[in-house]
Design a protein around this motif. Sequence first.
Motif, mmCIF file in Angstrom:
data_model
loop_
_atom_site.group_PDB
_atom_site.id
_atom_site.type_symbol
_atom_site.label_atom_id
_atom_site.label_comp_id
_atom_site.label_asym_id
_atom_site.label_seq_id
_atom_site.Cartn_x
_atom_site.Cartn_y
_atom_site.Cartn_z
ATOM 1 N N GLY A 6 0.812 -1.216 0.000
ATOM 2 C CA GLY A 6 0.000 0.000 0.000
ATOM 3 C C GLY A 6 0.849 1.271 0.000
ATOM 4 N N VAL A 7 0.200 2.368 0.331
ATOM 5 C CA VAL A 7 0.830 3.691 0.316
ATOM 6 C C VAL A 7 1.840 3.790 1.466
ATOM 7 C CG1 VAL A 7 0.322 6.169 0.494
ATOM 8 C CG2 VAL A 7 -1.309 4.660 -0.648
ATOM 9 N N PRO A 8 3.114 4.166 1.218
ATOM 10 C CA PRO A 8 4.062 4.348 2.326
ATOM 11 C C PRO A 8 3.631 5.512 3.223
ATOM 12 C CG PRO A 8 5.161 4.529 0.159
ATOM 13 C CD PRO A 8 3.686 4.484 -0.094
ATOM 14 N N TRP A 9 4.016 5.425 4.524
ATOM 15 C CA TRP A 9 3.550 6.469 5.456
ATOM 16 C C TRP A 9 4.017 7.860 5.032
ATOM 17 C CZ3 TRP A 9 7.083 9.438 8.066
ATOM 18 C CH2 TRP A 9 8.350 8.910 8.337
ATOM 19 N N GLN A 10 5.201 7.915 4.405
ATOM 20 C CA GLN A 10 5.722 9.223 3.977
ATOM 21 C C GLN A 10 4.788 9.874 2.956
ATOM 22 O OE1 GLN A 10 7.397 6.381 4.164
ATOM 23 N NE2 GLN A 10 9.434 6.679 5.028
ATOM 24 N N GLN A 11 4.183 9.024 2.117
ATOM 25 C CA GLN A 11 3.246 9.540 1.106
ATOM 26 C C GLN A 11 1.874 9.808 1.729
ATOM 27 O OE1 GLN A 11 3.095 7.067 -2.433
ATOM 28 N NE2 GLN A 11 1.260 8.112 -3.135
ATOM 29 N N ALA A 12 1.464 8.895 2.614
ATOM 30 C CA ALA A 12 0.153 9.056 3.251
ATOM 31 C C ALA A 12 0.075 10.355 4.041
ATOM 32 C CB ALA A 12 -0.128 7.868 4.161
ATOM 33 N N PHE A 13 1.174 10.681 4.730
ATOM 34 C CA PHE A 13 1.161 11.881 5.579
ATOM 35 C C PHE A 13 1.914 13.049 4.954
ATOM 36 C CE2 PHE A 13 0.164 8.377 8.355
ATOM 37 C CZ PHE A 13 -0.881 8.885 9.103
ATOM 38 N N ASN A 14 2.435 12.799 3.759
ATOM 39 C CA ASN A 14 3.077 13.854 2.989
ATOM 40 C C ASN A 14 4.242 14.493 3.735
ATOM 41 O OD1 ASN A 14 3.232 15.122 0.571
ATOM 42 N ND2 ASN A 14 1.691 16.693 1.011
ATOM 43 N N THR A 15 5.032 13.665 4.441
ATOM 44 C CA THR A 15 6.217 14.153 5.162
ATOM 45 C C THR A 15 7.180 12.993 5.390
ATOM 46 O OG1 THR A 15 7.022 15.164 7.196
ATOM 47 C CG2 THR A 15 5.083 13.796 7.415
ATOM 48 N N GLU A 16 8.457 13.303 5.606
ATOM 49 C CA GLU A 16 9.474 12.295 5.939
ATOM 50 C C GLU A 16 9.713 12.300 7.454
ATOM 51 O OE1 GLU A 16 11.399 10.417 3.645
ATOM 52 O OE2 GLU A 16 10.162 11.184 2.003
ATOM 53 N N ASP A 17 9.080 13.217 8.153
ATOM 54 C CA ASP A 17 9.385 13.511 9.551
ATOM 55 C C ASP A 17 8.396 12.802 10.496
ATOM 56 O OD1 ASP A 17 9.863 14.643 11.994
ATOM 57 O OD2 ASP A 17 9.644 16.735 11.321
ATOM 58 N N TYR B 16 0.436 15.425 13.815
ATOM 59 C CA TYR B 16 -0.795 15.379 13.017
ATOM 60 C C TYR B 16 -1.784 14.398 13.646
ATOM 61 C CZ TYR B 16 -4.047 14.313 9.267
ATOM 62 O OH TYR B 16 -5.200 14.111 8.554
ATOM 63 N N CYS B 17 -1.270 13.208 14.023
ATOM 64 C CA CYS B 17 -2.142 12.168 14.569
ATOM 65 C C CYS B 17 -2.742 12.604 15.911
ATOM 66 C CB CYS B 17 -1.382 10.851 14.695
ATOM 67 S SG CYS B 17 -1.056 10.104 13.070
ATOM 68 N N ALA B 18 -1.928 13.240 16.748
ATOM 69 C CA ALA B 18 -2.427 13.699 18.044
ATOM 70 C C ALA B 18 -3.569 14.703 17.864
ATOM 71 C CB ALA B 18 -1.286 14.319 18.840
ATOM 72 N N ARG B 19 -3.407 15.572 16.884
ATOM 73 C CA ARG B 19 -4.457 16.580 16.613
ATOM 74 C C ARG B 19 -5.732 15.941 16.109
ATOM 75 N NH1 ARG B 19 -0.527 19.580 13.959
ATOM 76 N NH2 ARG B 19 -1.349 18.983 11.910
ATOM 77 N N ASN B 20 -5.615 14.761 15.486
ATOM 78 C CA ASN B 20 -6.763 14.177 14.802
ATOM 79 C C ASN B 20 -7.272 12.876 15.420
ATOM 80 O OD1 ASN B 20 -7.284 15.933 12.269
ATOM 81 N ND2 ASN B 20 -5.055 15.761 12.410
ATOM 82 N N GLY B 21 -6.923 12.661 16.678
ATOM 83 C CA GLY B 21 -7.462 11.499 17.388
ATOM 84 C C GLY B 21 -6.961 10.168 16.861
#
Length: 325
Positions: A169-180, A187-192
């Motif tokens: 599937g989609v790599p996390w870097q692409q899913a979250f649009n960051t390498e960091d 992002y995840c903390a803000r969005n539950g």
Amino acid sequence: MTANPTTASAPAATTLPFVHAAPRPGTPAADYLPGARALVRRQLREHGAVLLRGFEVGGVDGFEGVVRAVSGEPLVYAERSSPRSAIKGQVYTSTDYPPAEEIFLHNENSYQADWPLTLFFYCVRPPDTLGSTPLADTRRLYQAIDPAVREEFATRGWMVVRNFTEGFGVPWQQAFNTEDRAEVERYCARNGVEVEWPGGQTLRTRARREAVRRHPVTGEQVWFNHATFFHVTTLAQEVCAGLRELFEEPELPTNTYYGDGARIPDEVMAHLRACYRAEQRRFDWQLDDVLLVDNMLAAHGREPFSGPRRIAVAMAEPWSVVANP
Ligand SMILES: [Fe+2]
């Protein structure tokens, strides 16, 4: 914000999508829509989806103009679960999945804490066969589901667990649009969304969401979740069997549970899929068709297809459960 709440009986069979034809073939959408905006939006809230047919749209630029005329500024696509490429600005390709595969009915981003209220699809090139964007009315779906099943989900919610494993599937870097990684965690903390890095390499996320929502404009109760779409048994049988052989259940690339993390019985999933199928409606794409979908009133999917098919997608009118608890 809520007006005319209606929850009791199943809504009458609606026309899905409602076809809003051009007054004359080739009427420029850019000239027509400003004056018809209120009418089109009313039709969208009543039927769940409106097909603008027979208009001169003017390519992808014109399509972006349609989005602006009906809904305002189009949105950036975030927290990706499917491959999608930008065509221009905030106009994207519909999911770049292999043509032979069906995409099951779903409501865009219902696994997130925010989602677009309105979706736009634009037919740049119709397919040779099939390839429609089937739709299902989520008010009717809600009524069609066994009340005991519905109540179980209404009480417990549902949970999606995603494992971003290399090669699946989609790599996390692409899913979250960051390498960091820290940015993913913020992002995840803000969005539950709960985050884990099992073995220090792969990313596992867990998000508990409500399965039933009230439409913020119409007040209607709708079945709005990815519990069926992301469940491993909704995949093609051989894919499901292959994944179950490769992975222990907690490591599956994507799977769903009740909100407390308990397994959803296979027969419950089969019932939910049957309800979606029974409510599914289809139409054949024609060149220059624009489909407007109220993302909470109608689920959408994709039939398999042959031939060149190019459907552009844009999303608008963000809604957030963080801002509107
Ligand atoms: Fe979609």
